[in-house]
Each structure stands twice: as structure tokens, then as C-alpha cells.
Design a protein around this motif. Sequence first.
Motif, PDB file in Angstrom:
ATOM      1  N   SER A   1       0.994  -1.184  -0.045  1.00 26.95           N
ATOM      2  CA  SER A   1       0.076  -0.191   0.024  1.00 26.95           C
ATOM      3  C   SER A   1       0.964   1.286   0.023  1.00 26.95           C
ATOM      4  CB  SER A   1      -0.856  -0.082   1.265  1.00 26.95           C
ATOM      5  OG  SER A   1      -1.994  -1.228   1.166  1.00 26.95           O
ATOM      6  N   GLY A   2       2.203   1.203  -0.252  1.00 26.59           N
ATOM      7  CA  GLY A   2       3.161   2.202   0.130  1.00 26.59           C
ATOM      8  C   GLY A   2       3.539   2.736   1.408  1.00 26.59           C
ATOM      9  N   GLY A   3       2.969   1.777   2.233  1.00 24.60           N
ATOM     10  CA  GLY A   3       3.602   2.440   3.954  1.00 24.60           C
ATOM     11  C   GLY A   3       4.996   1.539   3.917  1.00 24.60           C
ATOM     12  N   SER A   4       5.357   2.067   5.180  1.00 27.49           N
ATOM     13  CA  SER A   4       6.491   1.487   5.537  1.00 27.49           C
ATOM     14  C   SER A   4       6.651   0.448   6.506  1.00 27.49           C
ATOM     15  CB  SER A   4       7.525   2.629   6.224  1.00 27.49           C
ATOM     16  OG  SER A   4       6.950   3.257   7.462  1.00 27.49           O
ATOM     17  N   VAL A   5       7.371  -0.571   6.415  1.00 28.39           N
ATOM     18  CA  VAL A   5       7.391  -1.592   7.337  1.00 28.39           C
ATOM     19  C   VAL A   5       8.543  -1.525   8.246  1.00 28.39           C
ATOM     20  CG1 VAL A   5       7.872  -4.120   7.429  1.00 28.39           C
ATOM     21  CG2 VAL A   5       6.515  -3.124   5.567  1.00 28.39           C
ATOM     22  N   ALA A   6       8.477  -1.712   9.610  1.00 26.61           N
ATOM     23  CA  ALA A   6       9.504  -1.677  10.516  1.00 26.61           C
ATOM     24  C   ALA A   6      10.763  -2.574   9.982  1.00 26.61           C
ATOM     25  CB  ALA A   6       8.970  -2.198  12.014  1.00 26.61           C
ATOM     26  N   GLU A   7      12.054  -2.375   9.913  1.00 28.49           N
ATOM     27  CA  GLU A   7      13.082  -2.902   9.669  1.00 28.49           C
ATOM     28  C   GLU A   7      13.241  -4.065  10.487  1.00 28.49           C
ATOM     29  OE1 GLU A   7      17.818  -2.406   8.943  1.00 28.49           O
ATOM     30  OE2 GLU A   7      16.595  -0.746   8.942  1.00 28.49           O
ATOM     31  N   SER A   8      13.482  -5.205   9.903  1.00 28.84           N
ATOM     32  CA  SER A   8      13.628  -6.401  10.877  1.00 28.84           C
ATOM     33  C   SER A   8      14.482  -7.462   9.949  1.00 28.84           C
ATOM     34  CB  SER A   8      12.121  -7.131  10.896  1.00 28.84           C
ATOM     35  OG  SER A   8      12.184  -8.202  11.608  1.00 28.84           O
ATOM     36  N   SER A   9      14.957  -8.247  11.040  1.00 26.86           N
ATOM     37  CA  SER A   9      15.880  -9.526  10.002  1.00 26.86           C
ATOM     38  C   SER A   9      15.830 -10.698  10.820  1.00 26.86           C
ATOM     39  CB  SER A   9      17.441  -8.912  10.243  1.00 26.86           C
ATOM     40  OG  SER A   9      17.893  -8.722  11.836  1.00 26.86           O
ATOM     41  N   CYS A  10      16.195 -11.760  10.227  1.00 24.33           N
ATOM     42  CA  CYS A  10      15.614 -13.165  10.850  1.00 24.33           C
ATOM     43  C   CYS A  10      16.104 -13.996   9.813  1.00 24.33           C
ATOM     44  CB  CYS A  10      14.140 -13.524  11.234  1.00 24.33           C
ATOM     45  SG  CYS A  10      13.327 -13.408   9.548  1.00 24.33           S
ATOM     46  N   ALA A  11      16.455 -15.386  10.172  1.00 21.43           N
ATOM     47  CA  ALA A  11      16.757 -16.356   9.111  1.00 21.43           C
ATOM     48  C   ALA A  11      15.496 -16.360   8.027  1.00 21.43           C
ATOM     49  CB  ALA A  11      16.816 -17.616   9.800  1.00 21.43           C
ATOM     50  N   ASN A  12      15.873 -16.397   6.794  1.00 26.74           N
ATOM     51  CA  ASN A  12      14.924 -16.330   5.842  1.00 26.74           C
ATOM     52  C   ASN A  12      15.193 -16.619   4.344  1.00 26.74           C
ATOM     53  OD1 ASN A  12      15.657 -13.711   3.869  1.00 26.74           O
ATOM     54  ND2 ASN A  12      16.152 -13.029   5.800  1.00 26.74           N
ATOM     55  N   SER A  13      14.446 -16.863   3.382  1.00 25.69           N
ATOM     56  CA  SER A  13      14.646 -17.625   2.321  1.00 25.69           C
ATOM     57  C   SER A  13      14.568 -16.436   1.049  1.00 25.69           C
ATOM     58  CB  SER A  13      13.976 -18.877   2.034  1.00 25.69           C
ATOM     59  OG  SER A  13      12.735 -18.568   1.975  1.00 25.69           O
ATOM     60  N   VAL A  14      14.439 -15.345   1.395  1.00 20.06           N
ATOM     61  CA  VAL A  14      14.140 -14.300   0.175  1.00 20.06           C
ATOM     62  C   VAL A  14      15.147 -14.187  -0.873  1.00 20.06           C
ATOM     63  CG1 VAL A  14      14.010 -11.840  -0.209  1.00 20.06           C
ATOM     64  CG2 VAL A  14      12.848 -12.598   1.779  1.00 20.06           C
ATOM     65  N   ALA A  15      16.354 -14.604  -0.613  1.00 17.86           N
ATOM     66  CA  ALA A  15      17.443 -14.498  -1.539  1.00 17.86           C
ATOM     67  C   ALA A  15      17.479 -15.942  -2.296  1.00 17.86           C
ATOM     68  CB  ALA A  15      18.912 -14.486  -0.868  1.00 17.86           C
ATOM     69  N   GLN A  16      17.146 -16.792  -1.508  1.00 21.05           N
ATOM     70  CA  GLN A  16      16.930 -18.178  -2.107  1.00 21.05           C
ATOM     71  C   GLN A  16      15.747 -18.342  -3.235  1.00 21.05           C
ATOM     72  OE1 GLN A  16      17.529 -17.675   1.002  1.00 21.05           O
ATOM     73  NE2 GLN A  16      19.365 -18.972   1.493  1.00 21.05           N
ATOM     74  N   GLN A  17      14.776 -17.768  -2.673  1.00 16.25           N
ATOM     75  CA  GLN A  17      13.449 -17.438  -3.502  1.00 16.25           C
ATOM     76  C   GLN A  17      13.655 -16.771  -4.606  1.00 16.25           C
ATOM     77  OE1 GLN A  17      10.083 -16.193  -1.187  1.00 16.25           O
ATOM     78  NE2 GLN A  17      10.597 -17.484   0.463  1.00 16.25           N
ATOM     79  N   TYR A  18      14.470 -15.516  -4.748  1.00 18.01           N
ATOM     80  CA  TYR A  18      14.805 -14.752  -5.945  1.00 18.01           C
ATOM     81  C   TYR A  18      15.830 -15.569  -6.777  1.00 18.01           C
ATOM     82  CZ  TYR A  18      17.333 -11.195  -8.317  1.00 18.01           C
ATOM     83  OH  TYR A  18      17.854 -10.253  -9.183  1.00 18.01           O
ATOM     84  N   ALA A  19      16.710 -16.547  -6.284  1.00 19.85           N
ATOM     85  CA  ALA A  19      17.612 -17.143  -7.038  1.00 19.85           C
ATOM     86  C   ALA A  19      16.728 -18.095  -8.022  1.00 19.85           C
ATOM     87  CB  ALA A  19      18.598 -17.824  -6.399  1.00 19.85           C
ATOM     88  N   PHE A  20      15.908 -18.757  -7.112  1.00 20.64           N
ATOM     89  CA  PHE A  20      15.021 -19.957  -7.653  1.00 20.64           C
ATOM     90  C   PHE A  20      13.994 -19.286  -8.817  1.00 20.64           C
ATOM     91  CE2 PHE A  20      10.722 -22.061  -7.613  1.00 20.64           C
ATOM     92  CZ  PHE A  20      11.231 -23.279  -8.215  1.00 20.64           C
ATOM     93  N   GLY A  21      13.473 -18.245  -8.860  1.00 22.03           N
ATOM     94  CA  GLY A  21      12.977 -17.491  -9.779  1.00 22.03           C
ATOM     95  C   GLY A  21      13.746 -17.602 -10.949  1.00 22.03           C
ATOM     96  N   GLN A  22      15.100 -16.887 -10.872  1.00 22.07           N
ATOM     97  CA  GLN A  22      15.608 -16.821 -12.165  1.00 22.07           C
ATOM     98  C   GLN A  22      16.079 -18.020 -12.722  1.00 22.07           C
ATOM     99  OE1 GLN A  22      19.124 -14.681  -9.794  1.00 22.07           O
ATOM    100  NE2 GLN A  22      18.619 -13.011 -11.193  1.00 22.07           N
ATOM    101  N   GLN A  23      16.215 -19.272 -11.964  1.00 25.14           N
ATOM    102  CA  GLN A  23      16.565 -20.382 -12.543  1.00 25.14           C
ATOM    103  C   GLN A  23      15.592 -20.935 -13.460  1.00 25.14           C
ATOM    104  OE1 GLN A  23      17.281 -22.612  -8.907  1.00 25.14           O
ATOM    105  NE2 GLN A  23      18.771 -21.312  -8.387  1.00 25.14           N
ATOM    106  N   VAL A  24      14.243 -20.674 -13.144  1.00 29.20           N
ATOM    107  CA  VAL A  24      12.864 -21.364 -13.732  1.00 29.20           C
ATOM    108  C   VAL A  24      12.276 -20.157 -14.891  1.00 29.20           C
ATOM    109  CG1 VAL A  24      12.627 -22.961 -11.968  1.00 29.20           C
ATOM    110  CG2 VAL A  24      11.446 -20.647 -11.624  1.00 29.20           C
ATOM    111  N   GLY A  25      13.103 -19.219 -15.108  1.00 28.76           N
ATOM    112  CA  GLY A  25      12.492 -18.322 -16.095  1.00 28.76           C
ATOM    113  C   GLY A  25      11.665 -16.837 -15.660  1.00 28.76           C
ATOM    114  N   VAL A  26      11.718 -16.738 -14.416  1.00 27.77           N
ATOM    115  CA  VAL A  26      11.089 -15.440 -13.937  1.00 27.77           C
ATOM    116  C   VAL A  26      11.988 -14.429 -14.334  1.00 27.77           C
ATOM    117  CG1 VAL A  26      10.190 -14.054 -11.921  1.00 27.77           C
ATOM    118  CG2 VAL A  26       9.905 -16.631 -12.090  1.00 27.77           C
TER     119      VAL A  26
END
Length: 241
Positions: free
Chosen positions: A186-211
Motif C-alpha cells: 500500500s506504499g507504507g513503511s514496514v519496520a526494519e527486521s531481520s531473521c533467518a529467511n529465504s528471500v535470497a533463495q526464492q529470488y535465485a530460484f525464480g531466476q533459475q526457472v525463467g522469472v
Amino acid sequence: MKFWIKAFALFVSLSTIAPSSLAESEGKDYEAVKQNIENILRFEVLAIGDAPVPGLVQVSTNRGFFYTSVDGKFLISGKIFNVEEGMRDETEKSLAKLRLDGITDFNQSVIEFKAPDEKFVVNVFTDISCGYCRKLHREIEEYNANGITVRYLAFPRGGLSSKSYKDMVSVWCAKDQHDAMTTAKSGGSVAESSCANSVAQQYAFGQQVGVTGTPNIILPDGSMVPGYQPAHALLNTLKNI
């Protein structure tokens, strides 16, 4: 000629491989091909096997899906169509299987907006800064009302050093992921947070399969719909696969 190679995009000449370094069992040991791709092109080979065309090998890498000659000398980027099967896209058929197999790795890390009366499940590669991703999300209740569960995978278009990537990590690490996703889109800001996550892996997977862009919808059969579709259009698509 049974198969037609269309959309020939690129030949890359690799080092010559002696025939003795190839397969002894009908050319099905592709270690030399794998070594050339990884050592010379610096691509990571994720899967390798027979292509539907004799004399070619299909290779899934972290940079996309390719074909090579069986001696590893040439790399081909393009699609293979089966003329005798109504121009069936053999490349897309292989990619569909890779998508379905790969998505299971993220079953516990997608952000899911579940339909109360679920009839279909789609996986959507999204970027919180993407205009059409925001449009799709504004209509999430309509998708759900039509029985379509939407599972979001992260695809920050600017890459892993972009603000979008950092913001999407914060969404994935938020205590209430649904609220954070809606706020961000909605264009709002989200409080900065960090944790163990798979955002980078999801991005890499997308590249691998044609996204290559967002939103990008993966259907239950593994096929891909690039771009936004309104709920009624997506429902029709799902009913006809």
C-alpha cells in the motif's frame, strides 16, 4: 525433422573436450559438460540430463535453462518445439517440472493468503515495489473469494543489494507477515527486521526457472503466467489447465 529449435539466441564456444572424457554409457555421463559450464562460464549446474533432441543435453543452472552439445563445446539458449505434437513447447515442459519440484522447498516460507473455500493454489513471485503486484494484492480478497489461494514468493527485481530486497526481508521477518505485506504494497513503511529467511533463495530460484519480472504466476501444472491477471481471468485459466 521431428523437432524444431526456435529462438536460437546464443552460441558460446567452450574448450574442446576429448571424446574419451565423455560418457562410456551411450553419452549419458555429462560430467565434462558440467565442468565446462562451471569452470569456464562460472554458472552453477543444478541439474543435467537428456534433452528431447538427440545430440543435445539440457542443463538447469543458477543463470537459467540451457542446452549444450554432448561434447560441451556449444551452449544454446532458446526453446525446443515438438512439431509432430502440435508445436508442444518441450523447454517449457521441462521448466514446469523444475518449478513444481523447486517450489516444494519453500512450502514453509511462502506468505500465503488462503481462500476460505480453496479450489486452486497459485504461487506468485512478487516485488512489493511493483505497480501491478500492488494491484494484484489490492484484489487479494477477490482472488480468495473465487477459491484461489495465493502464495507469495519474493522476487526483488533490483537484486540482492536493492532497497526492495531489504524491505522484503523485513516483510518476511515481520511478526505479522500478512499485515506487513499489505502495508508494504500500500506504499507504507514496514519496520526494519531481520531473521533467518529465504528471500535470497526464492529470488535465485525464480531466476533459475525463467522469472524475469513481477508479478509472475506459477499455476498448479507448473506453467507460468507472466504479469497481472484479474481474478476472473485467472480463474478461467485455472479451470482450463
